[in-house]
Scaffold this motif. Structure first.
Motif, PDB file in Angstrom:
ATOM      1  N   ASN A  30       0.597 -37.607  -7.340  1.00  0.00           N
ATOM      2  CA  ASN A  30       0.988 -38.068  -6.008  1.00  0.00           C
ATOM      3  C   ASN A  30       2.500 -38.170  -5.834  1.00  0.00           C
ATOM      4  O   ASN A  30       3.010 -38.096  -4.710  1.00  0.00           O
ATOM      5  CB  ASN A  30       0.388 -39.439  -5.728  1.00  0.00           C
ATOM      6  N   ASN A  31       3.221 -38.375  -6.919  1.00  0.00           N
ATOM      7  CA  ASN A  31       4.665 -38.612  -6.842  1.00  0.00           C
ATOM      8  C   ASN A  31       5.488 -37.344  -6.687  1.00  0.00           C
ATOM      9  O   ASN A  31       6.700 -37.424  -6.481  1.00  0.00           O
ATOM     10  CB  ASN A  31       5.140 -39.340  -8.096  1.00  0.00           C
ATOM     11  N   TYR A  32       4.850 -36.178  -6.828  1.00  0.00           N
ATOM     12  CA  TYR A  32       5.609 -34.939  -6.901  1.00  0.00           C
ATOM     13  C   TYR A  32       5.548 -34.118  -5.626  1.00  0.00           C
ATOM     14  O   TYR A  32       4.477 -33.933  -5.044  1.00  0.00           O
ATOM     15  CB  TYR A  32       5.084 -34.074  -8.048  1.00  0.00           C
ATOM     16  N   ALA A  33       6.699 -33.602  -5.224  1.00  0.00           N
ATOM     17  CA  ALA A  33       6.715 -32.517  -4.262  1.00  0.00           C
ATOM     18  C   ALA A  33       6.420 -31.232  -5.025  1.00  0.00           C
ATOM     19  O   ALA A  33       6.896 -31.037  -6.143  1.00  0.00           O
ATOM     20  CB  ALA A  33       8.071 -32.413  -3.571  1.00  0.00           C
ATOM     21  N   ILE A  34       5.611 -30.370  -4.422  1.00  0.00           N
ATOM     22  CA  ILE A  34       5.185 -29.135  -5.071  1.00  0.00           C
ATOM     23  C   ILE A  34       5.569 -27.946  -4.206  1.00  0.00           C
ATOM     24  O   ILE A  34       5.400 -27.974  -2.982  1.00  0.00           O
ATOM     25  CB  ILE A  34       3.661 -29.112  -5.284  1.00  0.00           C
ATOM     26  N   GLY A  35       6.077 -26.917  -4.858  1.00  0.00           N
ATOM     27  CA  GLY A  35       6.458 -25.714  -4.127  1.00  0.00           C
ATOM     28  C   GLY A  35       5.764 -24.482  -4.661  1.00  0.00           C
ATOM     29  O   GLY A  35       5.324 -24.440  -5.816  1.00  0.00           O
ATOM     30  N   TRP A  36       5.634 -23.487  -3.799  1.00  0.00           N
ATOM     31  CA  TRP A  36       5.131 -22.171  -4.169  1.00  0.00           C
ATOM     32  C   TRP A  36       6.277 -21.176  -4.087  1.00  0.00           C
ATOM     33  O   TRP A  36       7.054 -21.181  -3.119  1.00  0.00           O
ATOM     34  CB  TRP A  36       4.015 -21.719  -3.229  1.00  0.00           C
ATOM     35  N   SER A  37       6.354 -20.328  -5.095  1.00  0.00           N
ATOM     36  CA  SER A  37       7.317 -19.228  -5.125  1.00  0.00           C
ATOM     37  C   SER A  37       6.570 -17.953  -5.475  1.00  0.00           C
ATOM     38  O   SER A  37       5.427 -18.011  -5.931  1.00  0.00           O
ATOM     39  CB  SER A  37       8.417 -19.493  -6.159  1.00  0.00           C
ATOM     40  N   ARG A  38       7.204 -16.823  -5.279  1.00  0.00           N
ATOM     41  CA  ARG A  38       6.587 -15.561  -5.660  1.00  0.00           C
ATOM     42  C   ARG A  38       7.657 -14.616  -6.182  1.00  0.00           C
ATOM     43  O   ARG A  38       8.833 -14.731  -5.839  1.00  0.00           O
ATOM     44  CB  ARG A  38       5.846 -14.928  -4.486  1.00  0.00           C
ATOM     45  N   SER A  63       9.603 -15.451   6.271  1.00  0.00           N
ATOM     46  CA  SER A  63       8.700 -14.310   6.139  1.00  0.00           C
ATOM     47  C   SER A  63       7.221 -14.700   6.109  1.00  0.00           C
ATOM     48  O   SER A  63       6.352 -13.844   6.319  1.00  0.00           O
ATOM     49  CB  SER A  63       9.051 -13.497   4.893  1.00  0.00           C
ATOM     50  N   VAL A  64       6.920 -15.973   5.848  1.00  0.00           N
ATOM     51  CA  VAL A  64       5.514 -16.397   5.787  1.00  0.00           C
ATOM     52  C   VAL A  64       5.179 -17.411   6.877  1.00  0.00           C
ATOM     53  O   VAL A  64       4.004 -17.774   7.033  1.00  0.00           O
ATOM     54  CB  VAL A  64       5.152 -16.985   4.410  1.00  0.00           C
ATOM     55  N   ALA A  69      -0.121 -21.540   5.071  1.00  0.00           N
ATOM     56  CA  ALA A  69      -0.182 -22.984   5.279  1.00  0.00           C
ATOM     57  C   ALA A  69      -0.341 -23.677   3.933  1.00  0.00           C
ATOM     58  O   ALA A  69      -1.268 -23.349   3.171  1.00  0.00           O
ATOM     59  CB  ALA A  69      -1.325 -23.350   6.214  1.00  0.00           C
ATOM     60  N   ILE A  70       0.543 -24.626   3.660  1.00  0.00           N
ATOM     61  CA  ILE A  70       0.479 -25.388   2.422  1.00  0.00           C
ATOM     62  C   ILE A  70      -0.140 -26.749   2.712  1.00  0.00           C
ATOM     63  O   ILE A  70       0.096 -27.340   3.780  1.00  0.00           O
ATOM     64  CB  ILE A  70       1.880 -25.537   1.786  1.00  0.00           C
ATOM     65  N   SER A  71      -0.950 -27.241   1.796  1.00  0.00           N
ATOM     66  CA  SER A  71      -1.573 -28.544   1.956  1.00  0.00           C
ATOM     67  C   SER A  71      -1.807 -29.134   0.567  1.00  0.00           C
ATOM     68  O   SER A  71      -1.692 -28.430  -0.438  1.00  0.00           O
ATOM     69  CB  SER A  71      -2.886 -28.438   2.738  1.00  0.00           C
ATOM     70  N   ARG A  72      -2.144 -30.418   0.547  1.00  0.00           N
ATOM     71  CA  ARG A  72      -2.410 -31.050  -0.740  1.00  0.00           C
ATOM     72  C   ARG A  72      -3.567 -32.015  -0.637  1.00  0.00           C
ATOM     73  O   ARG A  72      -3.767 -32.643   0.438  1.00  0.00           O
ATOM     74  CB  ARG A  72      -1.154 -31.751  -1.271  1.00  0.00           C
ATOM     75  N   ASP A  73      -4.305 -32.122  -1.725  1.00  0.00           N
ATOM     76  CA  ASP A  73      -5.394 -33.083  -1.849  1.00  0.00           C
ATOM     77  C   ASP A  73      -5.085 -33.905  -3.091  1.00  0.00           C
ATOM     78  O   ASP A  73      -5.367 -33.472  -4.215  1.00  0.00           O
ATOM     79  CB  ASP A  73      -6.737 -32.361  -1.961  1.00  0.00           C
ATOM     80  N   ASN A  74      -4.505 -35.079  -2.890  1.00  0.00           N
ATOM     81  CA  ASN A  74      -4.081 -35.887  -4.037  1.00  0.00           C
ATOM     82  C   ASN A  74      -5.264 -36.371  -4.872  1.00  0.00           C
ATOM     83  O   ASN A  74      -5.133 -36.584  -6.075  1.00  0.00           O
ATOM     84  CB  ASN A  74      -3.238 -37.066  -3.565  1.00  0.00           C
ATOM     85  N   LEU A  81      -2.394 -23.118  -0.998  1.00  0.00           N
ATOM     86  CA  LEU A  81      -1.613 -22.229  -0.147  1.00  0.00           C
ATOM     87  C   LEU A  81      -2.591 -21.275   0.521  1.00  0.00           C
ATOM     88  O   LEU A  81      -3.107 -20.355  -0.106  1.00  0.00           O
ATOM     89  CB  LEU A  81      -0.567 -21.448  -0.942  1.00  0.00           C
ATOM     90  N   GLN A  82      -2.874 -21.545   1.784  1.00  0.00           N
ATOM     91  CA  GLN A  82      -3.745 -20.680   2.576  1.00  0.00           C
ATOM     92  C   GLN A  82      -2.903 -19.540   3.122  1.00  0.00           C
ATOM     93  O   GLN A  82      -1.912 -19.780   3.831  1.00  0.00           O
ATOM     94  CB  GLN A  82      -4.377 -21.479   3.716  1.00  0.00           C
ATOM     95  N   MET A  83      -3.284 -18.326   2.800  1.00  0.00           N
ATOM     96  CA  MET A  83      -2.504 -17.156   3.198  1.00  0.00           C
ATOM     97  C   MET A  83      -3.352 -16.283   4.115  1.00  0.00           C
ATOM     98  O   MET A  83      -4.409 -15.797   3.699  1.00  0.00           O
ATOM     99  CB  MET A  83      -2.061 -16.368   1.960  1.00  0.00           C
ATOM    100  N   ASN A  84      -2.893 -16.122   5.350  1.00  0.00           N
ATOM    101  CA  ASN A  84      -3.607 -15.332   6.342  1.00  0.00           C
ATOM    102  C   ASN A  84      -2.778 -14.111   6.746  1.00  0.00           C
ATOM    103  O   ASN A  84      -1.564 -14.079   6.547  1.00  0.00           O
ATOM    104  CB  ASN A  84      -3.913 -16.179   7.574  1.00  0.00           C
ATOM    105  N   ASN A  85      -3.457 -13.139   7.332  1.00  0.00           N
ATOM    106  CA  ASN A  85      -2.785 -11.930   7.815  1.00  0.00           C
ATOM    107  C   ASN A  85      -1.858 -11.350   6.746  1.00  0.00           C
ATOM    108  O   ASN A  85      -0.677 -11.071   6.993  1.00  0.00           O
ATOM    109  CB  ASN A  85      -1.995 -12.234   9.095  1.00  0.00           C
ATOM    110  N   LEU A  86      -2.405 -11.179   5.571  1.00  0.00           N
ATOM    111  CA  LEU A  86      -1.604 -10.709   4.440  1.00  0.00           C
ATOM    112  C   LEU A  86      -1.115  -9.285   4.653  1.00  0.00           C
ATOM    113  O   LEU A  86      -1.821  -8.454   5.252  1.00  0.00           O
ATOM    114  CB  LEU A  86      -2.407 -10.816   3.149  1.00  0.00           C
ATOM    115  N   LYS A  87       0.084  -9.030   4.154  1.00  0.00           N
ATOM    116  CA  LYS A  87       0.730  -7.735   4.288  1.00  0.00           C
ATOM    117  C   LYS A  87       1.019  -7.163   2.904  1.00  0.00           C
ATOM    118  O   LYS A  87       1.143  -7.931   1.932  1.00  0.00           O
ATOM    119  CB  LYS A  87       2.040  -7.901   5.054  1.00  0.00           C
TER     120      LYS A  87
END
Length: 127
Positions: A30-38, A63-64, A69-74, A81-87
């Motif tokens: 719960n204490n952490y911010a989380i990021g996605w990278s690629r 670009s995204v 959409a990013i979300s969290r369930d503590n 990371l919900q990814m729609n309309n992927l290219k």
């Protein structure tokens, strides 16, 4: 210390969707911010999204924006990371990590100081 494990990658056609998961263990999630990278082949790793620990504020790279959409369930120690309309240009290895530094610039979330990287999950967008 926290350990992160990504899952949910795969092969998808252009215009399709995928949901990536980043599950944490070993510490107070719960204490952490989380990021996605690629990271795409031959390119530098780029940050694409981040979610704060408290008010679940979010950040998206341009670009995204509008597609991911990013979300969290503590309760489940998981960030999605919900990814729609992927290219095809979304093809990359996707990683999650803890953002050790979080600030707000003009009211917008900014994450940095990424650490405790997961092993990554491959996303391939191709017909």
């Amino acid at each position: 210390q926290v350990q992160l494990v990504e899952s949910g990658g795969g092969l998808v056609q252009p215009g399709g969707s995928l949901t990536l998961s980043c599950t944490a263990s070993g510490s107070t999630f719960n204490n952490y911010a989380i990021g996605w990278s690629r990271q795409a082949p031959g390119k530098e790793r780029e940050e694409i999204s981040c979610i704060s620990s408290g008010d679940a504020s979010t950040y998206y790279t341009n670009s995204v924006k509008g597609r991911f959409a990013i979300s969290r369930d503590n309760a489940k120690n998981t960030v999605y990371l919900q990814m729609n309309n992927l290219k095809p240009e979304d093809t990359a290895e996707y990683y999650c990590a803890v953002a050790t530094f979080v600030t707000y610039r003009g009211g917008n979330l900014a994450c940095s100081g990424y650490d405790y990287w997961g092993q990554g999950t491959q996303v391939t967008v191709s017909s």
